[in-house]
Design an enzyme around this catalytic site. Structure first.
Site, PDB file in Angstrom:
ATOM      1  N   ARG A  98       0.855  -1.202   0.000  1.00  0.00           N
ATOM      2  CA  ARG A  98       0.000   0.000   0.000  1.00  0.00           C
ATOM      3  C   ARG A  98       0.890   1.251   0.000  1.00  0.00           C
ATOM      4  O   ARG A  98       0.611   2.222  -0.717  1.00  0.00           O
ATOM      5  CB  ARG A  98      -0.917  -0.006   1.228  1.00  0.00           C
ATOM      6  CG  ARG A  98      -2.056  -1.008   1.105  1.00  0.00           C
ATOM      7  CD  ARG A  98      -3.072  -0.833   2.233  1.00  0.00           C
ATOM      8  NE  ARG A  98      -2.673  -1.501   3.451  1.00  0.00           N
ATOM      9  CZ  ARG A  98      -3.029  -2.738   3.795  1.00  0.00           C
ATOM     10  NH1 ARG A  98      -3.818  -3.431   3.006  1.00  0.00           N
ATOM     11  NH2 ARG A  98      -2.629  -3.262   4.931  1.00  0.00           N
ATOM     12  N   ASP A 112      -6.304  -7.641  -6.619  1.00  0.00           N
ATOM     13  CA  ASP A 112      -5.853  -8.340  -5.405  1.00  0.00           C
ATOM     14  C   ASP A 112      -6.928  -9.350  -4.988  1.00  0.00           C
ATOM     15  O   ASP A 112      -7.592  -9.170  -3.972  1.00  0.00           O
ATOM     16  CB  ASP A 112      -5.580  -7.328  -4.288  1.00  0.00           C
ATOM     17  CG  ASP A 112      -5.019  -7.993  -3.041  1.00  0.00           C
ATOM     18  OD1 ASP A 112      -4.413  -9.073  -3.162  1.00  0.00           O
ATOM     19  OD2 ASP A 112      -5.199  -7.436  -1.940  1.00  0.00           O
ATOM     20  N   PHE A 148     -11.329  -6.019  -6.165  1.00  0.00           N
ATOM     21  CA  PHE A 148     -11.214  -6.828  -4.939  1.00  0.00           C
ATOM     22  C   PHE A 148     -10.795  -5.904  -3.785  1.00  0.00           C
ATOM     23  O   PHE A 148      -9.808  -6.138  -3.087  1.00  0.00           O
ATOM     24  CB  PHE A 148     -10.228  -7.988  -5.132  1.00  0.00           C
ATOM     25  CG  PHE A 148     -10.489  -8.802  -6.372  1.00  0.00           C
ATOM     26  CD1 PHE A 148     -11.434  -9.817  -6.361  1.00  0.00           C
ATOM     27  CD2 PHE A 148      -9.814  -8.533  -7.555  1.00  0.00           C
ATOM     28  CE1 PHE A 148     -11.691 -10.566  -7.515  1.00  0.00           C
ATOM     29  CE2 PHE A 148     -10.069  -9.268  -8.705  1.00  0.00           C
ATOM     30  CZ  PHE A 148     -11.003 -10.285  -8.690  1.00  0.00           C
ATOM     31  N   ASN A 194     -19.387  -8.659  -9.434  1.00  0.00           N
ATOM     32  CA  ASN A 194     -18.364  -9.650  -9.734  1.00  0.00           C
ATOM     33  C   ASN A 194     -17.295  -9.010 -10.631  1.00  0.00           C
ATOM     34  O   ASN A 194     -17.595  -8.563 -11.740  1.00  0.00           O
ATOM     35  CB  ASN A 194     -19.037 -10.830 -10.452  1.00  0.00           C
ATOM     36  CG  ASN A 194     -18.060 -11.949 -10.722  1.00  0.00           C
ATOM     37  OD1 ASN A 194     -16.846 -11.759 -10.774  1.00  0.00           O
ATOM     38  ND2 ASN A 194     -18.603 -13.142 -10.902  1.00  0.00           N
ATOM     39  N   ALA A 195     -16.062  -8.991 -10.156  1.00  0.00           N
ATOM     40  CA  ALA A 195     -14.991  -8.319 -10.902  1.00  0.00           C
ATOM     41  C   ALA A 195     -14.802  -8.927 -12.294  1.00  0.00           C
ATOM     42  O   ALA A 195     -14.523  -8.204 -13.255  1.00  0.00           O
ATOM     43  CB  ALA A 195     -13.686  -8.390 -10.116  1.00  0.00           C
ATOM     44  N   ASP A 247     -15.958  -4.650  -5.419  1.00  0.00           N
ATOM     45  CA  ASP A 247     -15.908  -5.860  -4.598  1.00  0.00           C
ATOM     46  C   ASP A 247     -17.273  -6.532  -4.674  1.00  0.00           C
ATOM     47  O   ASP A 247     -18.298  -5.861  -4.815  1.00  0.00           O
ATOM     48  CB  ASP A 247     -15.563  -5.521  -3.139  1.00  0.00           C
ATOM     49  CG  ASP A 247     -15.005  -6.728  -2.393  1.00  0.00           C
ATOM     50  OD1 ASP A 247     -13.783  -6.782  -2.169  1.00  0.00           O
ATOM     51  OD2 ASP A 247     -15.799  -7.630  -2.032  1.00  0.00           O
ATOM     52  N   SER A 248     -17.271  -7.866  -4.563  1.00  0.00           N
ATOM     53  CA  SER A 248     -18.549  -8.570  -4.615  1.00  0.00           C
ATOM     54  C   SER A 248     -19.309  -8.463  -3.296  1.00  0.00           C
ATOM     55  O   SER A 248     -20.490  -8.777  -3.238  1.00  0.00           O
ATOM     56  CB  SER A 248     -18.318 -10.052  -4.963  1.00  0.00           C
ATOM     57  OG  SER A 248     -17.399 -10.607  -4.062  1.00  0.00           O
ATOM     58  N   CYS A 298      -2.214 -14.580  -3.805  1.00  0.00           N
ATOM     59  CA  CYS A 298      -1.858 -15.042  -2.458  1.00  0.00           C
ATOM     60  C   CYS A 298      -2.000 -16.567  -2.380  1.00  0.00           C
ATOM     61  O   CYS A 298      -2.047 -17.127  -1.294  1.00  0.00           O
ATOM     62  CB  CYS A 298      -2.712 -14.350  -1.402  1.00  0.00           C
ATOM     63  SG  CYS A 298      -4.468 -14.610  -1.592  1.00  0.00           S
TER      64      CYS A 298
HETATM   65  N1  SAH Z   1      -7.120  -5.691  -1.497  1.00  0.00           N
HETATM   66  C1  SAH Z   1      -7.699  -5.929  -0.203  1.00  0.00           C
HETATM   67  C2  SAH Z   1      -7.884  -7.388   0.112  1.00  0.00           C
HETATM   68  C3  SAH Z   1      -8.690  -8.162  -0.914  1.00  0.00           C
HETATM   69  S1  SAH Z   1      -9.378  -9.640  -0.303  1.00  0.00           S
HETATM   70  C4  SAH Z   1      -6.869  -5.257   0.888  1.00  0.00           C
HETATM   71  O1  SAH Z   1      -5.708  -4.902   0.642  1.00  0.00           O
HETATM   72  O2  SAH Z   1      -7.381  -5.072   1.987  1.00  0.00           O
HETATM   73  C5  SAH Z   1     -10.333 -10.207  -1.628  1.00  0.00           C
HETATM   74  C6  SAH Z   1     -11.645  -9.486  -1.812  1.00  0.00           C
HETATM   75  O3  SAH Z   1     -12.208  -9.962  -3.029  1.00  0.00           O
HETATM   76  C7  SAH Z   1     -12.704  -9.737  -0.756  1.00  0.00           C
HETATM   77  O4  SAH Z   1     -13.127  -8.506  -0.224  1.00  0.00           O
HETATM   78  C8  SAH Z   1     -13.867 -10.428  -1.487  1.00  0.00           C
HETATM   79  O5  SAH Z   1     -15.138  -9.973  -1.057  1.00  0.00           O
HETATM   80  C9  SAH Z   1     -13.626 -10.007  -2.905  1.00  0.00           C
HETATM   81  N2  SAH Z   1     -14.109 -10.915  -3.966  1.00  0.00           N
HETATM   82  C10 SAH Z   1     -14.063 -12.264  -4.012  1.00  0.00           C
HETATM   83  N3  SAH Z   1     -14.497 -12.725  -5.198  1.00  0.00           N
HETATM   84  C11 SAH Z   1     -14.831 -11.624  -5.938  1.00  0.00           C
HETATM   85  C12 SAH Z   1     -15.327 -11.430  -7.256  1.00  0.00           C
HETATM   86  N4  SAH Z   1     -15.554 -12.471  -8.068  1.00  0.00           N
HETATM   87  N5  SAH Z   1     -15.541 -10.174  -7.682  1.00  0.00           N
HETATM   88  C13 SAH Z   1     -15.291  -9.112  -6.878  1.00  0.00           C
HETATM   89  N6  SAH Z   1     -14.822  -9.241  -5.631  1.00  0.00           N
HETATM   90  C14 SAH Z   1     -14.592 -10.472  -5.170  1.00  0.00           C
END
Ligand code: SAH
Length: 395
Positions: A211, A299, A227, A278-279, A249-250, A339
Site C-alpha cells: 500500500r 488483489d 477486490f 463480480n470483478a 468488490d462482490s 496469495c
Molecule cells: N485488497 C484488499 C484485500 C482483498 S481480499 C486489501 O488490501 O485489503 C479479496 C476481496 O475480493 C474480498 O473482499 C472479497 O469480497 C472479494 N471478492 C471475491 N471474489 C470476488 C469477485 N468475483 N468479484 C469481486 N470481488 C470479489
C-alpha cells in the site's frame, strides 16, 4: 518419550531445518502420543533429529519445535520463542504510526501453527496446529504479560482447524471483547478493522508495504481497485494523490466498511466510487464500454488452495489480468497479486505475460512485491512465501 522413526532417506528436509514431517516419511511411531504431545524425531538409524508436536489427523504429522533434542518443550520454551518474535518487531510496536502488525508468523517465527496479529489494543490469535493448541493457555498468559493489550481474541481458520481435527472456535481468550471496529493507524492511513467478522484476523496486514509503495506511484492518476475489501489500496492511492478511485468488490458489506474508512481518512465522496459486483463480469463490461484507467489493481482472494486447483486458478488470474490490462491508458500500471501458495512467482509472472500478450499490450515489470516484513519468509521454509505481486507498466 514418544518417538517418530523416519523412513530411510527421509531425514534430509529436517537436516535442512524444514519444520514439517509428512505422514509418508514416517516408518513407525513408538509409544502412544496423544494429539499435541511432544515427540522425538529420529532417523532410520535411530539418531535424534528434533523435538516436534504430534498431529495424528493431519498429513503434516509433526511440526518441529526444536532442532536437536536438548531443549524441554514447556511454557518457558514458548516464552523464549514468543519474546524473540516480539523483540524482532520492537520497532514496529514502538511506532505510533503503525498500530496494526503481525507479531507472530508461525513457522517463520519458530512457532509452528501460531499466528498473532496486533490491532491497536487487541491481539488476535490463530491456533492452526494441535501442537500449539495444546499450549494455548500458556501462550495467552505469556502474550498478555509481555504485550500491553486490553484483550486477546481467537479467530482460527475453520478449514485448517478441521484438517488438524480441532473444533472451530472463536471468541475472547482473555480480557475485553473488542469493539465492532478497532481503528488502526498504518503510516497515517486509518482503517476500521472488524476483528470478529473481518477476513483472516480482520485485515490484510500483509499488504502494508505494498500500500505504501502504491501511494508513491499514483499521483494524479485514476485508479480501478478491484477486490477492494475495506478500501486498503484505495485509501493509500488517494493519500498518494490519485485523482479518483473506483473500488469494486462482490461484498456490499465490505464496500460499506470501505466507504466508512474513506470518511475516516477525510477523503470526500467526490474522490471515490464503490461498485458492488463480480470483478470478472465488471472488467469485461468496462472493456466493452471502452472505459480507461491509469492504474488497475487486482488483489483477488486465493484462487487455488491446493496444487490440484492450480490450473483453474491460473486461468482465473490470467483472465482478470487480461481484462485489467485492456482497460489501461498507455503507460498505465497493472498491479496484480496472487496469495495462492500453489502459484509460485515464475508461474505468476508467466501468467501475467500471457495475459498481456493476449490483450495485445506490451509490459515491463517495475516492482516485484511480496508480503510485508512482519510476515517474514523462513529461508528453510519456502511455504511461508505466499503473497506475490507485480507492478507492470503497460504500453
Ligand atoms: N485488497 C484488499 C484485500 C482483498 S481480499 C486489501 O488490501 O485489503 C479479496 C476481496 O475480493 C474480498 O473482499 C472479497 O469480497 C472479494 N471478492 C471475491 N471474489 C470476488 C469477485 N468475483 N468479484 C469481486 N470481488 C470479489
Amino acid at each position: 518419550m514418544h518417538t517418530i522413526h523416519l523412513n530411510k532417506d527421509r531425514a534430509a528436509s529436517l537436516l535442512r531445518r524444514h519444520p514439517w514431517v509428512f505422514s509418508g516419511a514416517i516408518a513407525r511411531v513408538s509409544g502412544q502420543p496423544a494429539p499435541g504431545d511432544t515427540v522425538r524425531i529420529v532417523d532410520a538409524a535411530g539418531s535424534p533429529l528434533a523435538l516436534a508436536g504430534y498431529s495424528p489427523s493431519s498429513q503434516i504429522r509433526a511440526r518441529v519445535w526444536s532442532f536437536g533434542t536438548d531443549e524441554s518443550i514447556d511454557a518457558d520454551f514458548l516464552a523464549r520463542r514468543l519474546e524473540a518474535a516480539v523483540a524482532r518487531r520492537r520497532a514496529l510496536l514502538d511506532d505510533r504510526e503503525r498500530t496494526g502488525c503481525r507479531l507472530v508468523y508461525g513457522e517463520s517465527d519458530d512457532l509452528p501453527g501460531l499466528i498473532v496479529d496486533r490491532y491497536g489494543d487487541f491481539l488476535v490469535c490463530q491456533f492452526l496446529f494441535t501442537g500449539v493448541e495444546r499450549w494455548k493457555d500458556d501462550i495467552v498468559r505469556i502474550l498478555r504479560e509481555r504485550v500491553p493489550c486490553k484483550g486477546i481474541y481467537e479467530r482460527s481458520e475453520a478449514a485448517v482447524r478441521a484438517r488438524e481435527g480441532l473444533p472451530v472456535t472463536q471468541g475472547v481468550l482473555w480480557g475485553e471483547e473488542p469493539p465492532e471496529l478497532v481503528e488502526i493507524n498504518e503510516q497515517g492511513r486509518r482503517y476500521g478493522v472488524s476483528i470478529a467478522h473481518g477476513h483472516k484476523t480482520g485485515f490484510y496486514l500483509d499488504q502494508c508495504a505494498n500500500r505504501a509503495l502504491l501511494a508513491r506511484l499514483v499521483a494524479e492518476r485514476s485508479v480501478l481497485n478491484c477486490f477492494a475489501y475495506t478500501g486498503g489500496f484505495g485509501i493509500a492511492a488517494l493519500q498518494g494523490g490519485a485523482s479518483h478511485v473506483l473500488n469494486i468488490d462482490s461484498s456490499a458489506p465490505s464496500l460499506a466498511l470501505a466507504a466508512d474508512n474513506f470518511r475516516r481518512n477525510g477523503l470526500g465522496a467526490d474522490r471515490f466510487d464503490n461498485l458492488a459486483g463480480n470483478a470478472f463480469d465488471l472488467l469485461r463490461q468496462f472493456r466493452h464500454e471502452g472505459r480507461r484507467f491509469d492504474v488497475v489493481i487486482l488483489d483477488p482472494p486465493k484462487f487455488a488452495e491446493t496444487k490440484v486447483q492450480f490450473k483453474r486458478a491460473a486461468r482465473a488470474y490470467k483472465d482478470i489480468a487480461l481484462q485489467g490490462a485492456s482497460l489501461l491508458n498507455p503507460g498505465g500500471l497493472l498491479v496484480t497479486f496472487s496469495c495462492s501458495g500453489a502459484i509460485d512467482l515464475p508461474l505468476f509472472q508467466k501468467i501475467t505475460a500471457d495475459a498481456l500478450l493476449d490483450a495485445g499490450r506490451q509490459g515491463q515489470i517495475l516492482h516485484y512485491l511480496h508480503q510485508s516484513e512482519d510476515h517474514p519468509v523462513g529461508l528453510a521454509f519456502p511455504e511461508s512465501l505466499y503473497l506475490k505481486g507485480l507492478v507492470c507498466r503497460v504500453a
